[in-house]
Each structure stands twice: as C-alpha cells, then as structure tokens.
Design a protein around this motif. Structure first.
Motif, PDB file in Angstrom:
ATOM      1  N   SER A 124      44.472  31.979  46.343  1.00  0.00           N
ATOM      2  CA  SER A 124      45.198  32.404  45.142  1.00  0.00           C
ATOM      3  C   SER A 124      45.253  31.282  44.105  1.00  0.00           C
ATOM      4  O   SER A 124      45.068  31.510  42.908  1.00  0.00           O
ATOM      5  CB  SER A 124      46.617  32.849  45.510  1.00  0.00           C
ATOM      6  N   GLU A 148      56.692  32.409  39.991  1.00  0.00           N
ATOM      7  CA  GLU A 148      56.586  32.779  41.401  1.00  0.00           C
ATOM      8  C   GLU A 148      56.231  34.258  41.557  1.00  0.00           C
ATOM      9  O   GLU A 148      55.379  34.619  42.386  1.00  0.00           O
ATOM     10  CB  GLU A 148      57.901  32.476  42.103  1.00  0.00           C
ATOM     11  N   TRP A 172      43.733  31.371  40.352  1.00  0.00           N
ATOM     12  CA  TRP A 172      44.620  31.065  39.223  1.00  0.00           C
ATOM     13  C   TRP A 172      44.067  29.886  38.419  1.00  0.00           C
ATOM     14  O   TRP A 172      44.047  29.914  37.186  1.00  0.00           O
ATOM     15  CB  TRP A 172      46.022  30.769  39.757  1.00  0.00           C
ATOM     16  N   PHE A 203      52.585  34.787  40.581  1.00  0.00           N
ATOM     17  CA  PHE A 203      51.711  34.267  41.635  1.00  0.00           C
ATOM     18  C   PHE A 203      51.733  35.181  42.856  1.00  0.00           C
ATOM     19  O   PHE A 203      50.691  35.407  43.490  1.00  0.00           O
ATOM     20  CB  PHE A 203      52.143  32.855  42.022  1.00  0.00           C
ATOM     21  N   ASP A 204      52.893  35.724  43.189  1.00  0.00           N
ATOM     22  CA  ASP A 204      52.996  36.621  44.341  1.00  0.00           C
ATOM     23  C   ASP A 204      52.173  37.883  44.138  1.00  0.00           C
ATOM     24  O   ASP A 204      51.633  38.452  45.106  1.00  0.00           O
ATOM     25  CB  ASP A 204      54.460  36.988  44.600  1.00  0.00           C
ATOM     26  N   VAL A 218      45.088  39.140  46.960  1.00  0.00           N
ATOM     27  CA  VAL A 218      44.209  38.305  47.779  1.00  0.00           C
ATOM     28  C   VAL A 218      44.363  38.665  49.256  1.00  0.00           C
ATOM     29  O   VAL A 218      43.371  38.757  50.004  1.00  0.00           O
ATOM     30  CB  VAL A 218      44.512  36.803  47.559  1.00  0.00           C
ATOM     31  N   GLU A 219      45.593  38.881  49.695  1.00  0.00           N
ATOM     32  CA  GLU A 219      45.827  39.239  51.098  1.00  0.00           C
ATOM     33  C   GLU A 219      45.202  40.584  51.441  1.00  0.00           C
ATOM     34  O   GLU A 219      44.698  40.775  52.561  1.00  0.00           O
ATOM     35  CB  GLU A 219      47.331  39.240  51.377  1.00  0.00           C
ATOM     36  N   LYS A 252      48.729  36.785  44.960  1.00  0.00           N
ATOM     37  CA  LYS A 252      48.634  36.525  46.398  1.00  0.00           C
ATOM     38  C   LYS A 252      48.584  37.829  47.194  1.00  0.00           C
ATOM     39  O   LYS A 252      47.849  37.942  48.188  1.00  0.00           O
ATOM     40  CB  LYS A 252      49.825  35.681  46.841  1.00  0.00           C
ATOM     41  N   ASP A 292      43.336  30.582  53.937  1.00  0.00           N
ATOM     42  CA  ASP A 292      44.705  31.083  53.790  1.00  0.00           C
ATOM     43  C   ASP A 292      44.881  31.635  52.386  1.00  0.00           C
ATOM     44  O   ASP A 292      44.242  31.176  51.423  1.00  0.00           O
ATOM     45  CB  ASP A 292      45.738  29.983  54.058  1.00  0.00           C
ATOM     46  N   SER A 293      45.725  32.640  52.253  1.00  0.00           N
ATOM     47  CA  SER A 293      45.862  33.378  51.001  1.00  0.00           C
ATOM     48  C   SER A 293      46.381  32.511  49.852  1.00  0.00           C
ATOM     49  O   SER A 293      46.003  32.707  48.698  1.00  0.00           O
ATOM     50  CB  SER A 293      46.792  34.579  51.195  1.00  0.00           C
ATOM     51  N   GLU A 294      47.217  31.544  50.183  1.00  0.00           N
ATOM     52  CA  GLU A 294      47.785  30.701  49.131  1.00  0.00           C
ATOM     53  C   GLU A 294      46.707  29.840  48.469  1.00  0.00           C
ATOM     54  O   GLU A 294      46.656  29.738  47.237  1.00  0.00           O
ATOM     55  CB  GLU A 294      48.886  29.820  49.709  1.00  0.00           C
ATOM     56  N   SER A 295      45.848  29.250  49.275  1.00  0.00           N
ATOM     57  CA  SER A 295      44.786  28.405  48.728  1.00  0.00           C
ATOM     58  C   SER A 295      43.808  29.212  47.883  1.00  0.00           C
ATOM     59  O   SER A 295      43.384  28.773  46.806  1.00  0.00           O
ATOM     60  CB  SER A 295      44.020  27.705  49.858  1.00  0.00           C
TER      61      SER A 295
END
Length: 207
Positions: free
Chosen positions: A160, A132, A164, A135-136, A142-143, A139, A155-158
């Motif tokens: 990211s 986590e 990855w 990944f953060d 990316v943001e 992220k 969205d930033s999660e997608s």
C-alpha cells in the motif's frame, strides 16, 4: 424563507468565505505568516467576525484539511464501486487519486505537501485520522488483491505504501511544476502513461 433559515444560510456562506480566503492565504504566504486579521481583510469583515466561527487559525486549517479529505475519499470510493476485479479496483483507485490531485492542486497541497496541518495535529496530540482512513481504503483493496493471488509473500501495508508513494510522487512532480521539461499539452498524459506502465508491471506480481 423564514428568518431562522435565512440566518443559517448566511452562517454557512460566511464560513465558506472564511475557509476559501484562508486556504488561498495559507498557500500563497504560508500558514505561519497568515493571521486572522489577514483573512478578515480578504473577506472585508472584522477579525472578531471570524472568531464567531473559528477559535483560531489552527481550527480553520483543520476544517480545510477535513473538508479536503472528505472530497478525496468520495473520489476514491467512486473509483472502486463499479469494479468487481480487485486489481482493476486497485488501478482505478490510483487513477482517481491522480485525477483528484490534478483537478484540485490547492487542496492536494494542503493535504499532502504542507506540514502545518500535521503540526497542528501534533499540538493537539491527535493522530492523522483523515490520512489513516484514506490509507485504509487503499490497504483494503490491496488485501483483496492478495486474496486473489497478487503480491505473494508480501504484506499489505508495504504494498500500500508503495502504491501511495508512486501516485503521490507523480502528482507532486506535476503540482510542483517539475514536469515543465515536457510540452504542456503532454504533461498529464505522460504521468498517466507512467502510472499505466507501473500497474502493468505489478500485474504480473501474482502466483
């Protein structure tokens, strides 16, 4: 060196021996087939000695997992610290991720390929904190890119996960020897070029 300092150093060295032997056995014969006795045989100590340092082999595996992610996090941070442009940080992050994977194949296997570490966490009803945090980091970068106008409407999660997946795929192809179809001297360079072409394409994904 005093007696206390010497004993502490010996403890650190013994723990290192246990972890190194366990990592090799976990990867060579699998987590389930490896026992505390097997690890003890490699370091030429009794199984009882290992229990002075670790409760069981799950705890050994977890220690290896945490240690590996600490090194990866440092590598990722090193990749972004000198970059001011957010997209350059994103590109550098991926490059350092791949470099870590290529230079530390056994650790990468333990972190992202073997299922045993995740099964150990599930038994403890814990979340994958190390994954986590890594990944953060991605992220967050990316943001920053999105604030600069990249990846509009996403969205930033997608995004990211997309990044990855790409670097993980490249790393795993190589570490699982699927790049043997290429000449040995060109294998890593081909993967690095593939990453470069990918980042060139998404660089145009901007307002």
């Amino acid at each position: 060196m005093g007696v206390v300092d010497r004993k502490e150093r010996e403890k650190v060295e013994m723990k290192r021996q246990i972890l190194d032997a366990a990592r090799r056995l976990f990867l060579e014969q699998g987590f389930e087939k490896t026992s505390i006795r097997n690890i003890a045989e490699v370091i030429e100590y009794s199984a009882g000695t290992i229990y002075l340092y670790f409760k069981d082999k799950n705890e050994i595996l977890f220690a290896l997992h945490v240690e590996a992610f600490g090194a990866l996090t440092q590598a990722m941070q090193a990749g972004i610290i000198s970059k001011t442009d957010p997209f350059e940080r994103l590109v550098a992050l991926g490059k350092h991720y791949l470099k870590y994977a290529f230079e530390n194949p056994e650790l990468y296997d333990l972190m992202f390929v073997m299922t045993a570490p995740i099964e150990t966490l599930e038994c403890r009803e814990e979340i994958w904190c190390d994954g986590e945090r890594a990944f953060d980091t991605l992220k967050f970068v990316v943001e920053d890119c999105m604030k600069a106008g990249y990846f509009a409407g996403e969205d930033s999660e997608s995004i990211s996960v997309m990044m990855w997946s790409l670097v993980h795929g490249l790393a795993t192809l190589h570490l699982r020897r699927r790049t043997m179809i290429f000449p040995e001297e060109r294998r890593i360079k081909i993967l690095e070029n593939a990453y470069a072409k990918f980042t060139e394409m998404i660089h145009n994904y901007k307002k």
